[in-house]
Scaffold this motif. Sequence first.
Motif, PDB file in Angstrom:
ATOM      1  N   THR A  92     -11.333 -17.040  -6.309  1.00  0.00           N
ATOM      2  CA  THR A  92     -11.166 -16.705  -7.717  1.00  0.00           C
ATOM      3  C   THR A  92     -11.697 -15.318  -8.056  1.00  0.00           C
ATOM      4  O   THR A  92     -11.482 -14.837  -9.171  1.00  0.00           O
TER       5      THR A  92
ATOM      6  N   THR B 126     -11.049 -11.995  -8.031  1.00  0.00           N
ATOM      7  CA  THR B 126      -9.857 -11.172  -7.810  1.00  0.00           C
ATOM      8  C   THR B 126     -10.195  -9.813  -7.226  1.00  0.00           C
ATOM      9  O   THR B 126      -9.566  -9.367  -6.251  1.00  0.00           O
TER      10      THR B 126
ATOM     11  N   ASN C 105     -11.364  -9.964  -3.557  1.00  0.00           N
ATOM     12  CA  ASN C 105     -10.266 -10.268  -2.637  1.00  0.00           C
ATOM     13  C   ASN C 105      -9.299  -9.100  -2.503  1.00  0.00           C
ATOM     14  O   ASN C 105      -8.785  -8.833  -1.411  1.00  0.00           O
ATOM     15  N   GLU C 106      -9.067  -8.393  -3.593  1.00  0.00           N
ATOM     16  CA  GLU C 106      -8.198  -7.215  -3.517  1.00  0.00           C
ATOM     17  C   GLU C 106      -8.828  -6.135  -2.645  1.00  0.00           C
ATOM     18  O   GLU C 106      -8.136  -5.479  -1.848  1.00  0.00           O
TER      19      GLU C 106
END
Length: 293
Positions: A267, A269, A272-273
């Motif tokens: 979750t 973001t 993870n990007e």
Amino acid sequence: YSTFNKPDLAIPYLNMTLNEYPYSIEHWNELGKCHLQQCQYEEANEALDFALAIDDENTDSLTLKAFGYHQAGNLKESCDYYLRLANVSKNKTKAYLALAQIYLEMRDHASAISYIEKLINRKSGLTDYELELNEHDAEIRIAAGRFFTIEAQKSDISEEEQENNLRNAEHQFTRALEFTPKEERFDVLFKIGSLYFDEHNFEYANQYFELINKEFPEDADATYFFLAYGYYHQQESASFMHYLAKIRKEIPDMYATMGTGDTILMTDTYFNEALRAIKEDVSTGKINLNKYL
């Protein structure tokens, strides 16, 4: 046999004793304890129910029932029995702190804090309050410390109050470590680091995870993900890349899933990007992770 930690051998003798003395609460409790040691929860509950049928206010029986439900992951039922224990106990400290610990596991912070507040003369006075508990109970110290880590993260307190809460948390965690046997030190360090991590206090979390790496290098890989994530949010890029490189080298299966939908923190973001971008540059040769090892 029970005294020498051989519950499987103790159980038949306890059953024979109870056939002759069926109203012996002490032996029903011991039988329940032996079953709990073997994770035989149904049998443990049956034995402890017999004890409570004889005396529904027996503190040992209530404690074992509460502990058994907690051990089995039935947190609500565990709370119910700790509440019963608190209602019949003169010294309610252990029950209240156990309730606080379980509510923290349930992420019910308001209830957790309410039970710790029952033990203190004023909201910020736990370090000044003489706790009526076993000084060697590390788990209780950790529960008390976690209360202060939560208090420290509140947005409506001053910087001075935040620092005071963190000092109090560190005091409790230090006491916990003082009374922790060497063979259990890794688990306690990891638990404390995880508590700070859960509250997004990555500076303090990383200190404990780094301590694990220093003291237990053979188990250090258990901390790599937490350290990488923590250093990312602290914007310490060199340290973040160092632990990402160690994950790639030592835990390739984890590295393969990082930044994808399978990651633990899917979750987040931005995290993870960033991972996907870095891994792409690694795969094309733009970044050499090995230089960060």
